[in-house]
Scaffold this motif. Structure first.
Motif, PDB file in Angstrom:
ATOM      1  N   ARG A 175       0.857  -1.201  -0.004  1.00  0.00           N
ATOM      2  CA  ARG A 175       0.148  -0.041   0.022  1.00  0.00           C
ATOM      3  C   ARG A 175       0.935   1.411  -0.088  1.00  0.00           C
ATOM      4  O   ARG A 175       1.799   1.474   1.010  1.00  0.00           O
ATOM      5  CB  ARG A 175      -0.977  -0.171   1.367  1.00  0.00           C
ATOM      6  N   VAL A 176       1.017   1.946  -0.962  1.00  0.00           N
ATOM      7  CA  VAL A 176       1.658   3.101  -1.230  1.00  0.00           C
ATOM      8  C   VAL A 176       1.083   4.461  -1.144  1.00  0.00           C
ATOM      9  O   VAL A 176       0.030   4.776  -1.928  1.00  0.00           O
ATOM     10  CB  VAL A 176       2.663   2.942  -2.593  1.00  0.00           C
ATOM     11  N   ALA A 177       1.704   5.405  -0.535  1.00  0.00           N
ATOM     12  CA  ALA A 177       1.263   6.991  -0.638  1.00  0.00           C
ATOM     13  C   ALA A 177       2.302   7.633  -1.359  1.00  0.00           C
ATOM     14  O   ALA A 177       3.532   7.371  -1.031  1.00  0.00           O
ATOM     15  CB  ALA A 177       1.297   7.383   0.887  1.00  0.00           C
ATOM     16  N   ILE A 209      -2.422   5.797  -2.246  1.00  0.00           N
ATOM     17  CA  ILE A 209      -2.863   7.041  -1.898  1.00  0.00           C
ATOM     18  C   ILE A 209      -2.112   8.130  -2.596  1.00  0.00           C
ATOM     19  O   ILE A 209      -0.780   8.337  -2.741  1.00  0.00           O
ATOM     20  CB  ILE A 209      -2.788   7.596  -0.376  1.00  0.00           C
ATOM     21  N   ALA A 210      -2.814   9.278  -3.408  1.00  0.00           N
ATOM     22  CA  ALA A 210      -1.927  10.362  -4.010  1.00  0.00           C
ATOM     23  C   ALA A 210      -2.427  11.423  -3.222  1.00  0.00           C
ATOM     24  O   ALA A 210      -3.766  11.868  -3.178  1.00  0.00           O
ATOM     25  CB  ALA A 210      -2.531  10.417  -5.552  1.00  0.00           C
ATOM     26  N   GLY A 211      -1.445  11.980  -2.765  1.00  0.00           N
ATOM     27  CA  GLY A 211      -1.511  13.370  -1.970  1.00  0.00           C
ATOM     28  C   GLY A 211      -1.372  14.535  -2.625  1.00  0.00           C
ATOM     29  O   GLY A 211      -0.243  14.801  -3.316  1.00  0.00           O
ATOM     30  N   GLU A 212      -2.075  15.730  -2.610  1.00  0.00           N
ATOM     31  CA  GLU A 212      -1.593  17.020  -3.275  1.00  0.00           C
ATOM     32  C   GLU A 212      -2.266  17.901  -2.437  1.00  0.00           C
ATOM     33  O   GLU A 212      -2.866  18.141  -1.692  1.00  0.00           O
ATOM     34  CB  GLU A 212      -2.457  17.086  -4.735  1.00  0.00           C
ATOM     35  N   LEU A 213      -1.367  19.396  -2.246  1.00  0.00           N
ATOM     36  CA  LEU A 213      -1.601  20.118  -1.406  1.00  0.00           C
ATOM     37  C   LEU A 213      -2.548  21.272  -2.154  1.00  0.00           C
ATOM     38  O   LEU A 213      -3.351  21.708  -1.829  1.00  0.00           O
ATOM     39  CB  LEU A 213      -0.146  20.922  -1.070  1.00  0.00           C
TER      40      LEU A 213
END
Length: 244
Positions: free
Chosen positions: A22-24, A47-51
């Motif tokens: 499981r990759v962020a 999980i793709a995190g964006e600010l």
């Protein structure tokens, strides 16, 4: 959807992601890496995190085109705030400065609970990242250096472990290896010559500019720069001798 055109840099990062993890991906750059990990069946969940709103919307759109939406989550937030403790096995942070990567890791320490692997690609400041590993119980386990579109990239991979192990019993001090990279140095990577050759040119230009200055502090700075150039020359000489 195919990813034949994904960059060599992102493919190399993907190659370090454990199968089924499981990759962020923090600062996901339109979720290209996250999508690749799903399409190639490397990650079980991403999980793709964006600010920022623009990249966040682009990442949502990118994931929406996949037939794997149940295995992906696009989240808007600052750094590791998008991840819950124990939610992922691996964290990727790529394409930003080493200082910013260290800041993200430092502020999100409690969210690294359960994370087994960090895969980081600083654009500059690799030394800062290696130093953070040592200070926080992470062992550098692999390094890559590659060139793409005329730019050199270093990828640093760490797991929890013996923080000093990669630096032991080497022919360079730990402080030097934090700068060069212990595995890159051990392999005498050809691209190291290019990297440190560029560094030498950069310092030469600074010295040339300072030599035109009549300020007293300029002479002191010139001495420091000459010391740096001497050190780089020593590194380049060793790399050249090993090549021969």
């Amino acid at each position: 959807m195919t990813f034949t055109a994904i960059s060599k840099r992102l493919k190399t990062i993907a190659s370090y992601c454990p199968k089924g993890a499981r990759v962020a991906d923090i600062g996901s750059d339109h979720a290209l890496l996250a999508s690749y990990l799903l399409v190639e069946d490397i990650a079980s969940f991403v999980i793709a995190g964006e600010l920022n709103e623009g990249p966040y919307q682009a990442a949502l759109k990118q994931i929406h085109t996949l037939q794997a939406r149940d295995r992906a989550s696009v989240r808007k937030g600052d750094g590791l705030t998008v991840v819950q403790p124990g939610e992922v096995d691996a964290v990727c942070i790529a394409g930003m400065g080493g200082q910013l990567i260290v800041s993200i890791l430092e502020h999100g320490k409690e969210r690294l609970q359960g994370v087994k692997r960090l895969i980081l690609q600083p654009n500059v400041g690799e030394e800062l990242v290696r130093r953070w590993f040592i200070e926080n119980g992470w062992e550098l386990v692999a390094e890559s250096i590659l060139e793409e579109d005329g730019i050199l990239y270093e990828i640093l991979v760490a797991e929890r472990g013996e923080t000093h192990a990669p630096y032991a019993n080497k022919d360079r001090s730990m402080e030097e290896l934090l700068r060069i990279g212990p595995f890159l140095w051990e392999r005498k990577e050809p691209l190291l010559r290019e990297k440190w050759g560029h560094e030498r040119e950069k310092w030469q230009k600074v010295r040339t500019q300072l030599e035109r200055s009549d300020k007293p502090q300029a002479q002191e700075r010139i001495k420091q720069i000459e010391s740096e150039i001497d050190w780089i020359d020593g590194v380049l000489t060793c790399l050249h001798m090993d090549k021969q």
